[in-house]
Design an enzyme around this catalytic site. Structure first.
Site, mmCIF file in Angstrom:
data_model
loop_
_atom_site.group_PDB
_atom_site.id
_atom_site.type_symbol
_atom_site.label_atom_id
_atom_site.label_comp_id
_atom_site.label_asym_id
_atom_site.label_seq_id
_atom_site.Cartn_x
_atom_site.Cartn_y
_atom_site.Cartn_z
ATOM 1 C CG HIS A 42 -38.842 29.927 146.644
ATOM 2 N ND1 HIS A 42 -38.761 31.144 145.884
ATOM 3 C CD2 HIS A 42 -37.614 29.111 146.364
ATOM 4 C CE1 HIS A 42 -37.301 31.332 145.301
ATOM 5 N NE2 HIS A 42 -36.685 29.969 145.789
ATOM 6 C CD GLU A 89 -30.530 27.156 146.849
ATOM 7 O OE1 GLU A 89 -29.274 27.443 146.213
ATOM 8 O OE2 GLU A 89 -31.398 27.515 147.101
ATOM 9 C CG ASP A 107 -32.296 30.165 149.933
ATOM 10 O OD1 ASP A 107 -32.279 28.890 149.742
ATOM 11 O OD2 ASP A 107 -32.680 31.156 149.235
ATOM 12 C CD GLU A 124 -35.452 27.224 149.341
ATOM 13 O OE1 GLU A 124 -34.591 27.293 148.692
ATOM 14 O OE2 GLU A 124 -36.408 28.330 149.325
ATOM 15 C CG HIS A 142 -31.798 34.099 147.349
ATOM 16 N ND1 HIS A 142 -31.190 34.693 146.259
ATOM 17 C CD2 HIS A 142 -32.224 32.858 146.881
ATOM 18 C CE1 HIS A 142 -31.363 33.994 145.047
ATOM 19 N NE2 HIS A 142 -31.819 32.857 145.425
#
Length: 331
Positions: A42, A165, A71, A69, A84
Site C-alpha cells: 500500500h 488508484e 495513487d 500500489e 495519495h
C-alpha cells in the site's frame, strides 16, 4: 463482464501445510482462484519509507510483495504523478520552498498547495516526506516524486503487478485535467489494456470506472467504504456501492476492512457475497502501528481476513502480511 480479476499464482499457496498438529494436510485457500491471497504494498512499503517513492516500492518488492500500489494525481501540464492526496503539504517539503509560497491557496475548507497548480518540472523539485509521525523520519527530503510510468517501469523490471488508484478523477475532470485519456494512452502503449494485463485500475468513483470500462479491458477494482461514513444513520455494513452494481463494470472490489469483519473478528458475509458475483476482494488497510481493537493486533486481523478467503490485502508493512500468509501456508 470481462474476465474475472484473479491475480497471479503464489508459490505459498501450493503444496503447503497447516501447523504441526495437522502436518501433511495441504492448506486450502478459499480465494476465487484457490491460490494464496496477494500482498499489495500500500503506497509501497509505506510503513518504512516515505510513501509513493521508487525507494519505497523497491523495498516492498525486495520484501516479496506481489503487487505495488501507486495513487495517481495530475499536474497542471497533464502528467500523472504518484501521490495519495492532491494537496502536497503532508507528504512533501513544498512548505520549505519560498518560490512556491504564493501557490498556497484555499480549496474547500483547506488551505494548502495543490498538485494541479504545479507543472511536472516544478513537482520534480520537491522531495517526499513520511506523513505518519510515529514512523521513521530519517528518509525525509531524499526521494523524488515519481511519475506513473516510472512506477510501471520499476514493476516491469521486477516482474510484479501494479494496482494504481486514480484519485478524485471527477475533481480533475471538472478543472480541465481529465486523467482518463492520459491513463488510457499509457495503458495502450504498454500493452496493459487487456484482460490479462499485469495491472488493475482502482477508484472510489464508479462513474470513472464505468467510463474506463468502455475504453480498455484492463481489470477494474471498485473501492468501497461503509455507507455510515456518509450517513450516520445507515447500516455500518452497507457499502457505498452495491456489489451487484459494481459487478456490472468491475472485476473486483476493494472494501474497507470494516465491511468484511466485525470488531470482534466475525464474518459479515461480504467476501462470500462478492465471490458469488465473481468479484475479487482486496480489503484495506492493514497497518502494524495503528491499533486495531482492544486485544487484537494486525497479525490476528490478517489471519481473520485470510481465513475468509480475501484475494489480496493492502498493507503498509508488506513484510508482516507476507509472513502471516507464509505461516498459514505452513512454509
Amino acid at each position: 463482464m470481462r474476465q474475472i480479476f484473479m491475480g497471479i499464482g503464489i508459490l505459498a499457496g501450493l503444496a503447503a501445510c497447516t501447523p504441526a498438529e495437522d502436518a501433511q494436510m495441504p492448506h486450502v485457500w478459499t480465494t476465487l482462484n484457490g491460490q494464496a491471497p496477494l500482498v499489495i504494498a500500500h503506497r509501497g512499503a509505506s510503513g518504512e519509507r516515505p510513501e509513493h517513492t521508487l525507494e519505497g516500492y523497491t523495498l516492498a518488492i525486495e520484501q516479496g510483495a506481489d503487487v505495488i500500489e501507486p495513487d495517481l494525481v495530475m499536474t497542471s501540464d497533464g502528467v500523472l504523478v504518484v501521490r495519495h492526496d492532491h494537496y502536497l503539504s503532508t507528504t512533501t517539503d513544498v512548505a520549505d520552498h519560498p518560490e512556491f509560497a504564493d501557490r498556497r491557496r484555499t480549496q474547500g475548507d483547506q488551505a494548502d498547495w495543490w498538485v494541479e497548480d504545479f507543472t511536472f518540472e516544478e513537482i520534480r523539485t520537491l522531495r517526499a516526506r513520511q506523513p505518519w509521525p510515529q514512523r521513521d523520519q530519517s528518509f525525509n527530503d531524499q526521494f523524488l516524486i515519481p511519475t506513473f510510468e516510472e512506477v510501471l517501469d520499476l514493476a516491469a523490471a521486477h516482474g510484479v503487478r501494479t494496482e494504481p488508484e486514480v484519485k478524485v478523477p471527477g475533481h480533475f475532470a471538472a478543472i480541465g485535467l481529465d486523467p482518463l485519456p492520459e491513463l488510457v494512452r499509457i495503458l495502450r502503449e504498454r500493452d496493459l489494456d487487456g484482460a490479462d494485463a499485469s495491472t488493475s485500475i482502482q477508484c472510489f468513483e464508479p462513474e470513472f470506472l464505468a467510463r474506463l470500462d468502455g475504453e480498455v479491458e484492463t481489470p477494474l477494482l471498485m473501492l468501497v467504504f461503509p455507507m455510515i461514513e456518509l450517513d450516520p444513520t445507515a447500516d455500518p455494513l452497507t457499502p457505498t456501492v452495491a456489489l451487484a452494481d459494481a459487478a456490472g463494470f468491475a472485476d473486483g472490489v476493494g472494501p474497507s476492512k470494516s465491511l468484511i469483519i466485525t470488531p470482534d473478528g466475525g464474518d459479515t458475509g461480504f467476501v462470500a457475497a462478492a465471490h458469488a458475483l465473481g468479484l475479487a476482494v482486496h480489503p484495506w488497510t492493514f497497518r502494524d502501528d495503528v491499533p486495531v481493537a482492544e486485544g487484537v493486533d494486525v497479525e490476528t486481523e490478517l489471519r481473520q481476513v485470510y481465513a475468509l478467503g480475501v484475494d489480496g490485502v493492502f498493507a503498509d508493512f508488506p513484510a508482516t502480511a507476507l509472513r502471516v500468509r507464509s505461516e498459514m501456508s505452513g512454509d
